[in-house]
Enzyme design. Sequence first.
Site, PDB file in Angstrom:
ATOM      1  CE  LYS A  73      33.478  39.945  39.428  1.00 22.45           C
ATOM      2  NZ  LYS A  73      33.821  40.897  40.382  1.00 22.45           N
ATOM      3  CB  CYS A 132      47.551  34.112  48.333  1.00 20.24           C
ATOM      4  SG  CYS A 132      48.621  34.242  47.158  1.00 20.24           S
ATOM      5  CD  GLU A 175      47.408  31.263  40.952  1.00 18.39           C
ATOM      6  OE1 GLU A 175      47.991  31.201  39.830  1.00 18.39           O
ATOM      7  OE2 GLU A 175      47.430  32.465  41.418  1.00 18.39           O
ATOM      8  CD  GLU A 187      43.714  33.543  52.910  1.00 22.29           C
ATOM      9  OE1 GLU A 187      42.727  33.370  52.523  1.00 22.29           O
ATOM     10  OE2 GLU A 187      44.711  33.599  52.180  1.00 22.29           O
TER      11      GLU A 187
HETATM   12  P1  NAD Z   1      36.794  36.404  46.766  1.00 23.40           P
HETATM   13  O1  NAD Z   1      36.901  34.939  46.428  1.00 23.40           O
HETATM   14  O2  NAD Z   1      35.578  36.850  47.837  1.00 23.40           O
HETATM   15  O3  NAD Z   1      36.512  37.073  45.512  1.00 23.40           O
HETATM   16  C1  NAD Z   1      37.348  37.002  44.397  1.00 23.40           C
HETATM   17  C2  NAD Z   1      36.796  37.151  43.032  1.00 23.40           C
HETATM   18  O4  NAD Z   1      35.695  36.093  42.964  1.00 23.40           O
HETATM   19  C3  NAD Z   1      35.878  38.446  42.901  1.00 23.40           C
HETATM   20  O5  NAD Z   1      36.007  39.190  41.628  1.00 23.40           O
HETATM   21  C4  NAD Z   1      34.591  38.189  43.262  1.00 23.40           C
HETATM   22  O6  NAD Z   1      33.729  39.118  42.741  1.00 23.40           O
HETATM   23  C5  NAD Z   1      34.562  37.032  42.535  1.00 23.40           C
HETATM   24  N1  NAD Z   1      33.213  36.212  42.865  1.00 23.40           N
HETATM   25  C6  NAD Z   1      32.711  36.247  44.244  1.00 23.40           C
HETATM   26  N2  NAD Z   1      31.669  35.230  44.229  1.00 23.40           N
HETATM   27  C7  NAD Z   1      31.845  34.592  42.903  1.00 23.40           C
HETATM   28  C8  NAD Z   1      30.912  33.434  42.365  1.00 23.40           C
HETATM   29  N3  NAD Z   1      29.740  32.776  43.153  1.00 23.40           N
HETATM   30  N4  NAD Z   1      31.357  33.327  41.188  1.00 23.40           N
HETATM   31  C9  NAD Z   1      32.139  34.004  40.460  1.00 23.40           C
HETATM   32  N5  NAD Z   1      32.804  34.937  41.015  1.00 23.40           N
HETATM   33  C10 NAD Z   1      32.695  35.316  42.345  1.00 23.40           C
HETATM   34  O7  NAD Z   1      38.113  36.681  47.357  1.00 23.40           O
HETATM   35  P2  NAD Z   1      38.809  38.189  47.805  1.00 23.40           P
HETATM   36  O8  NAD Z   1      38.375  38.281  49.028  1.00 23.40           O
HETATM   37  O9  NAD Z   1      38.396  39.251  46.592  1.00 23.40           O
HETATM   38  O10 NAD Z   1      40.450  37.930  48.014  1.00 23.40           O
HETATM   39  C11 NAD Z   1      41.140  37.460  48.918  1.00 23.40           C
HETATM   40  C12 NAD Z   1      41.346  35.866  48.631  1.00 23.40           C
HETATM   41  O11 NAD Z   1      42.077  35.682  47.424  1.00 23.40           O
HETATM   42  C13 NAD Z   1      42.209  35.329  49.997  1.00 23.40           C
HETATM   43  O12 NAD Z   1      41.464  34.154  50.362  1.00 23.40           O
HETATM   44  C14 NAD Z   1      43.450  35.170  49.313  1.00 23.40           C
HETATM   45  O13 NAD Z   1      44.374  34.210  49.687  1.00 23.40           O
HETATM   46  C15 NAD Z   1      42.981  34.867  47.727  1.00 23.40           C
HETATM   47  N6  NAD Z   1      44.583  35.001  46.853  1.00 23.40           N
HETATM   48  C16 NAD Z   1      44.879  33.827  46.483  1.00 23.40           C
HETATM   49  C17 NAD Z   1      46.108  33.858  45.498  1.00 23.40           C
HETATM   50  C18 NAD Z   1      46.878  32.706  45.292  1.00 23.40           C
HETATM   51  O14 NAD Z   1      47.502  32.706  44.351  1.00 23.40           O
HETATM   52  N7  NAD Z   1      46.469  31.397  45.724  1.00 23.40           N
HETATM   53  C19 NAD Z   1      46.565  35.068  45.308  1.00 23.40           C
HETATM   54  C20 NAD Z   1      45.897  36.359  45.746  1.00 23.40           C
HETATM   55  C21 NAD Z   1      44.645  36.278  46.582  1.00 23.40           C
END
Ligand code: NAD
Length: 513
Positions: free
Chosen positions: A196, A309, A275, A407
């Site tokens: 997804k 990240c 992550e 962040e």
């Molecule tokens: P997000 O958590 O908003 O979304 C990530 C994914 O989760 C999307 O596909 C979203 O549709 C899905 N999602 C949202 N709510 C959900 C739920 N209740 N159940 C299941 N899935 C759900 O994150 P984002 O805004 O897309 O990405 C940015 C974040 O990702 C930042 O915090 C960044 O630090 C983090 N990130 C971390 C790493 C790492 O390796 N630690 C790498 C890249 C990004």
Amino acid sequence: MPDAPANNLDATQERASGYLKRFRGGVVPHLIAGQRTLSTSGATFDTIDPVTNDRQCAVASGDAADIDMACNAAAEAFKTWRNVSGAKRREILHAIADAIEARSDEIALVESSDTGQPIRYMAKAALRGAENFRFYADRAPGAADGQSLPDSDHINYTMRQPIGPIGVITPWNTPFMLSTWKIAPALAAGCTVVHKPAEWSPLSAVILTEIMDQVIQRHGGPAGVVNLVHGMGERAGKSLTEHPEIKAVAFVGETTTGSHIMRQGAATLKRVHFELGGKNPVIVFDDADQDRALDAVLFMIYSLNGERCTSSSRALVQEGIYRDFAAKAAKRVANLKVGHPLDPATEIGPLIHPRHAEKVLSYPGLAREAGATVAVGGERALGGKGNYVQPTLFTEARNDMRIAQEEIFGPVLTMIPFKDEADAVRISNDVRYGLTGYIWTRDVGRAHRIARDLDAGMIWVNSENVRHLPTPFGGVKQSGIGRDGGDYSFDFYMETKNIAIAYDGHKIPRIGL
Ligand code: NAD
């Protein structure tokens, strides 16, 4: 690999619009059991072009019914895929890497158009995706290997077996590379996948799933080894984390979403790998090679639009060199080239979405209110309708300010002075996150002490983030749970089984005589 194509804005735009035509022509479908399908409900959502905020395409919006079909397809395919030999999986994963390389121009340009990330970085990210497949291809034959643990009465041996269908949920910042980093080890282990992708940047996942599905089926594998369902996190994502056929969820995204997923997966006891976010310190001591440190500090926050990240979003600079270091940084930040993401000269592209740009642009006000200085930027850039934000530098900041604790996930650096080693460690650890830490010093003992004392999963000394794929990747505190990379990924995607065989000599307790 194909020859490098022409590289100027006109040429990249022309190629990108050619590649995007297929997505703009109709509704972007799911891929379930090898079939392109629309949502059972007929629902769709729109994505936007970050350069103009005009509609880019309509995408099928999945819900529980579509997720159910995809998870059942993954469960069915698992029965076959788990028994495909490691050698065959190796061959298939290398063929996937070949296909990614052959389509790397398309992947990079589609990803850049979808996310606003500068093409100079996305071109490398596409190739890194292929590298992830090659790396795990070569590890597939040994994935099941275990240990021999004999005692006096039994010979014990362990083996690893794939855990089952995996739910992979990815964010919008660098979706292609991150997806391959999850899916390649899952397939190498013998697991099947339902992916997804993020709703703000779903397009490169279509190419990736298409490549994997075609290659697997061409090699005689079943349909449904990899499935793709688009949709909102709260609907499609949530259903995926709750589905009983899914044995583990590999998630990359925000910390709060990680908490939701843990709750959602509790009823079916999902194994989770998270992550999450970061607010990573880069500590610059007065004995460091300051030119190299400055290059690394700037690269790690202003590359990839700061939507990264592992970005070094807090620069902790020792008092004696703070003023000079901040002045040099300011000059370079003001000089960064903001522009169209498909222009090879662009260093910072538009942020992905107007909502995200608004969030990032709320921080300069917070910085001023708290008493920090907005030394560079803090405004929209380039005018027009896109999500362009000026690269921004906050100086004279304290660690208790929101600009140092939250962040921001944009091209925004918060620079904080520190006194000595103890002060640097205290400030570094005084956040809820713990993903990476960067240390710049020529004092070897000090580097080791601080590396030991920082609350972070990954530390780089005198370096920016350079990944070596066998090493563990992941965070502590609210930055994540679990590790990826090398053999660590197989600990997540596989179960370890112990088998004990008696030498037939030991005494068995006799009861009921
Ligand atoms: P997000 O958590 O908003 O979304 C990530 C994914 O989760 C999307 O596909 C979203 O549709 C899905 N999602 C949202 N709510 C959900 C739920 N209740 N159940 C299941 N899935 C759900 O994150 P984002 O805004 O897309 O990405 C940015 C974040 O990702 C930042 O915090 C960044 O630090 C983090 N990130 C971390 C790493 C790492 O390796 N630690 C790498 C890249 C990004």
